[in-house]
Design a protein around this motif. Sequence first.
Motif, PDB file in Angstrom:
ATOM      1  N   ILE A  19       0.851  -1.199   0.000  1.00 52.23           N
ATOM      2  CA  ILE A  19       0.000   0.000   0.000  1.00 52.23           C
ATOM      3  C   ILE A  19       0.890   1.254   0.000  1.00 52.23           C
ATOM      4  O   ILE A  19       0.670   2.187  -0.771  1.00 52.23           O
ATOM      5  CB  ILE A  19      -0.958  -0.020   1.217  1.00 52.23           C
ATOM      6  N   LYS A  20       1.921   1.223   0.837  1.00 58.29           N
ATOM      7  CA  LYS A  20       2.852   2.362   0.927  1.00 58.29           C
ATOM      8  C   LYS A  20       3.496   2.628  -0.444  1.00 58.29           C
ATOM      9  O   LYS A  20       3.562   3.772  -0.910  1.00 58.29           O
ATOM     10  CB  LYS A  20       3.923   2.021   1.975  1.00 58.29           C
ATOM     11  N   GLU A  21       3.953   1.557  -1.085  1.00 57.08           N
ATOM     12  CA  GLU A  21       4.624   1.723  -2.388  1.00 57.08           C
ATOM     13  C   GLU A  21       3.682   2.315  -3.434  1.00 57.08           C
ATOM     14  O   GLU A  21       4.093   3.166  -4.235  1.00 57.08           O
ATOM     15  CB  GLU A  21       5.155   0.373  -2.886  1.00 57.08           C
ATOM     16  N   LEU A  22       2.425   1.862  -3.405  1.00 63.38           N
ATOM     17  CA  LEU A  22       1.464   2.402  -4.378  1.00 63.38           C
ATOM     18  C   LEU A  22       1.156   3.870  -4.072  1.00 63.38           C
ATOM     19  O   LEU A  22       1.000   4.689  -4.983  1.00 63.38           O
ATOM     20  CB  LEU A  22       0.173   1.576  -4.372  1.00 63.38           C
ATOM     21  N   GLN A  23       1.102   4.194  -2.778  1.00 66.67           N
ATOM     22  CA  GLN A  23       0.875   5.607  -2.411  1.00 66.67           C
ATOM     23  C   GLN A  23       2.045   6.461  -2.902  1.00 66.67           C
ATOM     24  O   GLN A  23       1.856   7.545  -3.453  1.00 66.67           O
ATOM     25  CB  GLN A  23       0.729   5.741  -0.890  1.00 66.67           C
ATOM     26  N   GLN A  24       3.274   5.931  -2.735  1.00 63.62           N
ATOM     27  CA  GLN A  24       4.453   6.677  -3.177  1.00 63.62           C
ATOM     28  C   GLN A  24       4.469   6.850  -4.695  1.00 63.62           C
ATOM     29  O   GLN A  24       4.999   7.823  -5.217  1.00 63.62           O
ATOM     30  CB  GLN A  24       5.731   5.987  -2.693  1.00 63.62           C
TER      31      GLN A  24
END
Length: 399
Positions: A308-313
Motif C-alpha cells: 500500500i505504501k509503495e502504491l501511495q508513493q
Amino acid sequence: MPKEPDILKAYKKAMTSPDRYLILMGGAGSGKSYFAAQKILQRMRTEDGHRFVVVRKIARTIRNSVYQQMKDVIHNEGWEEEFKFSESRLEIEHKEKGNTLITTGVDDPEKLKSLAQPTGIWIEEATELSARDFRQLDLRLRGETVDYLQIIFSFNPISKKNFIYKQFFTREPEELKNTYISITDHTHNDKVGQSFRDMLAEMEHLDPEYYKIYALAQWGENSNAIIYNYKLISKMPEMLDEVLYGLDFGFNNPCALIRVGYYEKDIYLEEVFYKRKLTTPQIVELMNTRQIGETDYIYADSANPDKIKELQQAGFNVKEAQKSVFNGINKVKEFQIHVVQNSLNLLNELDNYVWKTDHDGNLLDDPEKHNDHACDAIRYAIYSHLGKRKQSVIWGHSG
Ligand SMILES: Nc1ncnc2c1ncn2[C@@H]1O[C@H](COP(=O)(O)OP(=O)(O)OP(=O)(O)O)[C@@H](O)[C@H]1O
Ligand SMILES: [Mg+2]
C-alpha cells in the motif's frame, strides 16, 4: 372458556392441530410469528401443566423479536392482567394457570441442558438451526401434559439445503406422521399495508429469487451461492454517482483490481486486471496504463501495508480496506449488482462464491475460502466506502 384470540382465517386449522410438528412456512409478513405467539399464549390461558420454550438460534436476538412479539399479542388481545413477566430472564407466566414460558438460544448450551421437560416448543426462524439442534430439542419434548406436545416451526423457505426441507418436504404426505403443514404468504394477512405489498411486488424484477421465497412462499433453489442475482451488461454506464476500486494483492494467487461504480441502489463491476506473479512496479505500470486517476479511491487488502505504501508513493490514492467479511458481504448484497460481461475471472469467481455449510448442509455465516480474490476486492471497495452510508431496507430472513 376464555375468548379465542383474533386469528387470521388461514391459521384456523393450525390453531386446533394437535400434531407433534406444526410447520408454519411462509413469505414475508404472512402472520406466522404473530400466530405462533397467539397459539402458545392461548394454550397457556386454557390448558394445564405447560412449560413452553421459545427458541432461536442466537439468544441475543430473542428480546427484540419473539419476546416482544409475545408482549404485543398480549397487549393487543387485552390480556395484560392475566400474565406476569420477567424482563430480565425473558420469561412469561400465566398467573392463574401457572403455565410458564421461557426463552433460550441454541447458542446457550447451559440453559438448553437445564430445560426441564418442556411440553411445547416454538422455533422461530427455524431454518437458522441445524438438524442436530433440532434433534436435541425433539428429544427433550417428552414432558407430561393432559393436552398435546407440539413443536412449532416458523420460517421463510430460504433454501432447500435445510433440515426442514429434507425432513418434511421430500416425503409423500401420507408418510408424514404427526405433522401439519401450513403455507401462507402476505395475501393471507390483511393486517399488512399496501406499501409493503408494493415493495414485495417490485422484487419480482429486482430479485426473482427473493420474490419467490418472500412473496410467493416457495422454496428457494439458491443452493448456497452468496451473490446469485447479478445482471450482465455490455459496458459500464456513463452516469454514475462515483467510481472507486477494490484491490486484492496476490503473487502466487492472482492480484485483482476491480472497478466499482455505483448509482443509487445499483452497483456496476468491471475487472481491470486479474493476474498472477505481479511485482509492485508491474502493478503500478498496469494501473497507469489502465488510467487509474490519482484521486480515485482504491481500497486494498490491509494485510499488505508495504505494498500500500509503495502504491501511495507512486501517486495512487490507496487506502486500507475495512475487512469484516460478513458485514462486507451484507453491504454488497444491499445493491443490485451488474457485471460487465467481459470480466471473465470476476464472473467465474462470483459463480463459485458460496457459503460454507455444516455436515447437514446448513448454511454458515462464512464464505468458502477459494478463489475469492475479485470478490474480496469488491467487498473492500463497497464496504469501506459505502459501509457507513445510511442503510435502506435490509432484506433478510431474520427479523
Ligand atoms: N391476527 C393478527 N392481528 C393483528 N395483527 C397481525 C395479526 N397477524 C399478523 N399481524 C401483523 O402482521 C404483520 C406481519 O406478521 P408477522 O410478523 O407475524 O409475519 P411473518 O409471517 O412472521 O413475517 P416474516 O416472514 O417477515 O417473519 C405484523 O405487523 C403483525 O403484527
Ligand atoms: Mg416472522
